[in-house]
Scaffold this motif. Structure first.
Motif, mmCIF file in Angstrom:
data_model
loop_
_atom_site.group_PDB
_atom_site.id
_atom_site.type_symbol
_atom_site.label_atom_id
_atom_site.label_comp_id
_atom_site.label_asym_id
_atom_site.label_seq_id
_atom_site.Cartn_x
_atom_site.Cartn_y
_atom_site.Cartn_z
ATOM 1 N N PRO A 47 0.820 -1.211 0.000
ATOM 2 C CA PRO A 47 0.000 0.000 0.000
ATOM 3 C C PRO A 47 0.855 1.262 0.000
ATOM 4 O O PRO A 47 2.015 1.250 0.424
ATOM 5 C CB PRO A 47 -0.810 -0.112 1.299
ATOM 6 N N GLY A 133 -9.469 -0.751 3.146
ATOM 7 C CA GLY A 133 -8.950 -1.060 1.812
ATOM 8 C C GLY A 133 -10.036 -1.522 0.850
ATOM 9 O O GLY A 133 -10.000 -1.196 -0.338
ATOM 10 N N LEU A 256 -3.716 -2.777 -1.521
ATOM 11 C CA LEU A 256 -4.292 -2.127 -0.347
ATOM 12 C C LEU A 256 -4.249 -3.029 0.879
ATOM 13 O O LEU A 256 -4.917 -2.753 1.875
ATOM 14 C CB LEU A 256 -5.746 -1.720 -0.630
#
Length: 272
Positions: A47, A133, A256
């Motif tokens: 991420p 996410g 993510l």
């Protein structure tokens, strides 16, 4: 104002010069892909900005844009090179084509500033709230889908597919920095056409080679295939479907998912 109609028959480049222009752009794109893949292998998919400072990120972003965008922008660059004509020497044509590409990539580098901010914000949010996410991915795919189906996409895609009118208009401008301005102007249309495709790199991973290759392929097909507009619409529908699936499918958001903390050395020794 100086005029230089870009496509008068007497000014067209000979086949050998056109082949050289094509070969140069393809070589740059291939080299950019090699360097990007090599860098991505050492960074993985994580991420956020993966700890990169802004200057390093922009350098890597520029490399990625050269790899992803030059194959589809090559026909426009070569069309402009044809307009440069026989009145210029080979060195002058190369310099002017380089100025076109530099203007184009500068616009995408400026877009990289926005990308850096978005990645930094989503990275911090995922680290503090891992469950966020899924909804970031939902938003990213939704935005990408709506952009693919929206009117701005159609306007910019029409320009990218048939830029001749704009190139002829720019041929009427003063020569100073004209090639750079033409590249930057085309780059703005390209950003308007493709920003949604770049957004999906947030959930898929900005250094995800498979995702980058997929986006590059979509851009190439949209701009060069005769059914490109229909293909673009189909891609938009797919993105909307992925938006509906993203909150429930972790496989759609590798970019993510915070990496698991490595096990401390002393804990590992105690377990043995």
């Amino acid at each position: 104002m100086a005029t230089e109609p870009p496509l008068r028959r007497g000014n067209l480049l000979p086949p050998r010069a056109l082949a050289i222009a094509w070969s140069l752009l393809v070589l740059i794109a291939v080299l950019a892909w090699v360097l990007t893949v090599g860098q991505a292998r050492h960074m993985g998919v994580e991420p956020g900005t993966m700890g990169m400072a802004l200057p390093l990120f922009l350098l890597l972003w520029l490399l990625m844009m050269a790899a992803m965008m030059l194959p589809s922008v090559a026909p426009v660059a070569v069309t402009w090179a044809r307009g440069i004509g026989r009145q210029s020497t080979g060195v002058a044509r190369a310099a002017r084509t380089t100025a076109f590409v530099a203007g184009y990539l500068l616009v995408w580098t400026a877009f990289g500033l926005l990308a850096y901010g978005a990645l930094a914000a989503t990275g911090d949010l995922v680290r503090d709230h891992p469950g966020a996410g899924r909804w970031i991915a939902f938003t990213a795919f939704l935005l990408a889908g709506l952009q693919q189906l929206g009117p701005l996409k159609n306007v910019c895609l029409r320009h990218c597919r048939s830029p001749m009118g704009q190139l002829m208009r720019y041929a009427q401008f003063r020569r100073r920095a004209r090639d750079f301005r033409v590249g930057a102007h085309h780059g703005l249309y390209c950003v308007g056409c493709c920003w949604g495709l770049m957004v999906i790199l947030v959930p898929l991973g900005v250094m995800n080679i498979a995702a980058m290759a997929g986006v590059a392929a979509v851009i190439f097909i949209e701009k060069l295939w005769r059914l490109g507009p229909w293909f673009s619409t189909a891609v938009g529908v797919v993105f909307l479907v992925l938006a509906g699936l993203a909150p429930f499918q972790d496989g759609l958001l590798p970019g993510l998912q915070a990496p698991e903390d490595p096990m401390p050395m002393d804990m590992d020794m105690d377990m043995h």
